[in-house]
Design a protein around this motif. Structure first.
Motif, PDB file in Angstrom:
ATOM      1  N   CYS A 123       0.843  -1.191   0.000  1.00 16.76           N
ATOM      2  CA  CYS A 123       0.000   0.000   0.000  1.00 16.76           C
ATOM      3  C   CYS A 123       0.881   1.245   0.000  1.00 16.76           C
ATOM      4  CB  CYS A 123      -0.908  -0.009   1.228  1.00 16.76           C
ATOM      5  SG  CYS A 123      -2.033   1.402   1.292  1.00 16.76           S
ATOM      6  N   CYS A 174       1.623   3.888   4.249  1.00 16.58           N
ATOM      7  CA  CYS A 174       0.901   2.936   5.098  1.00 16.58           C
ATOM      8  C   CYS A 174       1.775   1.728   5.438  1.00 16.58           C
ATOM      9  CB  CYS A 174      -0.368   2.503   4.363  1.00 16.58           C
ATOM     10  SG  CYS A 174      -1.164   1.047   5.031  1.00 16.58           S
ATOM     11  N   HIS A 232      -7.637  -5.062   1.823  1.00 19.03           N
ATOM     12  CA  HIS A 232      -7.061  -3.902   2.509  1.00 19.03           C
ATOM     13  C   HIS A 232      -7.936  -2.672   2.289  1.00 19.03           C
ATOM     14  CE1 HIS A 232      -3.862  -1.700   4.488  1.00 19.03           C
ATOM     15  NE2 HIS A 232      -3.798  -0.843   3.488  1.00 19.03           N
ATOM     16  N   ALA A 255       1.478  -1.298   4.673  1.00 17.07           N
ATOM     17  CA  ALA A 255       0.845  -2.612   4.664  1.00 17.07           C
ATOM     18  C   ALA A 255       1.270  -3.342   3.403  1.00 17.07           C
ATOM     19  CB  ALA A 255      -0.673  -2.472   4.710  1.00 17.07           C
ATOM     20  N   HIS A 260      -7.528   3.949   1.306  1.00 16.85           N
ATOM     21  CA  HIS A 260      -6.237   3.463   0.798  1.00 16.85           C
ATOM     22  C   HIS A 260      -6.425   2.908  -0.611  1.00 16.85           C
ATOM     23  CE1 HIS A 260      -4.095   3.061   4.954  1.00 16.85           C
ATOM     24  NE2 HIS A 260      -4.830   4.157   4.854  1.00 16.85           N
TER      25      HIS A 260
HETATM   26 ZN   LIG Z   1      -2.895   0.958   3.402  1.00 18.67          ZN
END
Ligand SMILES: [Zn+2]
Length: 89
Positions: A33, A43, A63, A45, A70
């Protein structure tokens, strides 16, 4: 193993190529991300790497469900390469 003498050194040429041998590590795909959070950091992730390129895309939808703001992602592809030595052994 030979010993260099009088400043003469053995020349070895290296070639870098994609590793397509049967025992090479697989090509893997992941998504991460890129969305900037409140303090302007990403982020971070990231999906698990997968040999199936569609699996990380499924992760991205999950996500997005958890974090509807996002919406920016990068695909990370890991492709094995190998150095190949040419010339005298
Ligand atoms: Zn994210």
């Amino acid at each position: 193993m030979s010993t260099p003498a009088r400043g003469t050194f053995r020349f070895v040429n290296w070639t870098l190529r994609p590793d397509r041998d049967d025992d090479a590590p697989p090509v893997t795909y992941a998504f991460r991300c890129l969305t900037l959070t409140g303090n302007d950091t990403e982020c971070e992730a990231r999906s698990e790497p997968s040999t199936d390129p569609t699996e990380p895309q499924t992760w991205a939808f999950g996500h997005l469900r958890e974090h509807p703001e996002h919406t920016s992602y990068a695909e990370v592809i890991e492709r094995p390469w190998v150095m190949w030595r040419e010339g005298p052994a």
